[in-house]
Design a protein around this motif. Structure first.
Motif: not given
Length: 475
Positions: A227-230, A285-291, A355-360, A460-470
């Motif tokens: 949902p976050s990605m859509r 300016w992008c270093r905070g919680d609201k990039p 870069a913040r939400i990507s899975d390594i 406002g979404l948590a980092r887990t909102s961007w992780a693949p289901f697997s």
């Protein structure tokens, strides 16, 4: 430094494809033909289709990223070398250019550069620590701007007879497109040697260990249905519609009116250090919680610049020699810097968020997915806008004798030789550029408040909102 250099050489073919070659083609091609050439940039928006292969297939001895960067740069060098022998004739402004051959060659070059981008994006996630990952977008901004500067500003300036005569006191241009491509070959070979000698560093594979091609494709599908990605997809695919008429057509219109290509080169010389400064400031300016907050500010700044651009074209002082001593030069320079400020803020801000939400574990593919959608947002409308400018425009051949107008017949802005032979002038009775710009701005302002709410939800979404289901199940 390595990241900046790799992004710089990536910007060399992109600067030619997106900026220099369309300007060279304008004097002998219609907007519809330039629209065909714009298709050469599409691989940069389609690289997601093969990015899982780049992430999963590699030689452990050479390194996950160097396995792709080294051969791709060598292939680019070879392609540029052979292209240099016939490119001047293909882009000859004195006769109709071979648009389809030119498009095919640059399509292949952009495909190679896009594939290198996948590997470099993934490499950036492991070269930089997590707290410094916002610097990845700054490295990309600086590198691509340097590449564009070389392929657009430096090339156009040193290949312009007027610039070389007025500023270098030379009777002939220093560069041709053929010679510039040969110089690029040397740069690619040199950087490739450096990449071979420099180690890749430790590669982190994330939670699941080494990934397979099928596994990466599966994760891409999972990510795409989050949902976050859509929500992010909607923002990325629509946010550049407002600027596409200005970005694609304004500079071509000014050249049509007599604004010299050497002036464009001078603008870019001034714009280049300003963009580097803007990139450094935005990264802070992008270093905070609201990039994404700088992204929204940049969007508003660009809307204002794009709203003023048609006025700058309409009130161009035709007949005047517009040069650095003319007031119009500084007026349009100011407008260019405002647009560059907004564009850099948006680019660095969205890159820091990516870069913040990507899975390594699938860093190259994850960033490619996001960057592909971002690039596609500025590419998919371009063909239609350039084509629409031609469709909505109407030119007539007119000649004034006293108070009477004669020779009133339809002519072609691309080939007005018949009108000139009859002693007339091919004038734009209706210019589709203005209609397209107004349409884009209406859409842009209409989406403004939607974007304000959307970026608030995304941040406002948590980092887990961007992780693949697997992967989420393993955590």
């Amino acid at each position: 430094i390595l990241l900046v250099v790799l992004y710089t050489i990536q910007g060399l073919p992109l600067g030619l494809t997106f900026s220099s070659v369309p300007l060279l083609l304008r004097s002998s091609s219609s907007y519809a033909e330039i629209a065909v050439f714009s298709l050469a940039g599409y691989p940069y928006c389609l690289k997601l289709l093969w990015s899982p292969i780049v992430d999963a297939v590699y030689s452990p001895k050479i390194g996950r990223r160097r396995s792709w960067v080294i051969p791709l740069q060598l292939i680019l060098a070879v392609t540029l070398y052979f292209t240099s022998f016939y490119v001047d004739e293909t882009v000859d402004q004195k006769k109709a250019p071979n648009i389809y051959t030119l498009t095919a060659v640059f399509f292949f070059l952009v495909t190679l550069a896009a594939t290198q981008d996948i590997a470099v994006d993934g490499w950036a996630l492991t070269l930089l620590s997590h707290k410094n990952q916002s610097a990845a977008s700054m490295c990309q901004t600086i590198g691509l701007n340097v590449g564009f500067f070389l392929s657009f500003t430096l090339f156009l300036s040193l290949s312009s007879p007027t610039f070389c005569l007025n500023y270098l006191s030379l009777s002939a241009p220093l560069l041709s497109l053929s010679l510039y491509l040969k110089l690029c070959v040397g740069v690619y070979v040199l950087v490739t040697v450096v990449v071979i000698l420099v180690g890749e560093g430790e590669e982190e594979m994330g939670e699941g260990g080494r990934v397979t091609v099928a596994g990466v494709y599966k994760q891409v599908i999972e990510i795409s249905f989050l949902p976050s990605m859509r929500l992010l997809f909607v923002v990325l695919l629509s946010c550049k519609i407002a600027f596409i008429a200005h970005d694609s057509v304004t500079s071509l219109k000014l050249v049509d009116k007599g604004f010299g290509e050497e002036n464009m080169g001078l603008f870019a010389v001034i714009e280049f250090p300003a963009q580097i400064f803007f990139a450094f400031q935005t990264e802070r300016w992008c270093r905070g919680d609201k990039p994404l907050n700088p992204w929204f500010v940049g969007y508003i700044v660009r809307l204002v610049a794009c709203a003023l651009a048609p006025l700058a074209v309409y009130f161009y002082p035709e007949g005047d020699d517009v040069n650095p001593s003319h007031p119009y030069f500084y007026m349009y320079l100011g407008l260019t810097l405002v647009n560059a400020f907004g564009s850099t803020m948006m680019f660095v801000s969205i890159g820091a968020f990516f870069a913040r939400i990507s899975d390594i574990s699938i860093g190259g593919t994850y960033l490619t997915l996001l960057n592909t959608l971002s690039n596609l947002g500025g590419t998919w409308p371009k063909f239609f806008i350039l084509y629409l400018v031609d469709v909505l425009s109407h030119y007539e051949c007119t000649k004034t004798q006293g108070d009477d107008e004669v020779l009133d017949f339809v002519c072609d802005s691309k080939d007005s030789s018949a009108c000139s032979a009859a002693g007339g002038t091919c004038l734009a009775i209706r210019d589709g550029y203005y209609y397209c710009n107004i349409l884009c701005l209406i859409i842009g302002f209409g989406l403004l408040w939607y974007f304000k709410g959307a970026i608030g939800r995304l941040q406002g979404l948590a980092r887990t909102s961007w992780a693949p289901f697997s992967l989420e199940k393993k955590v």
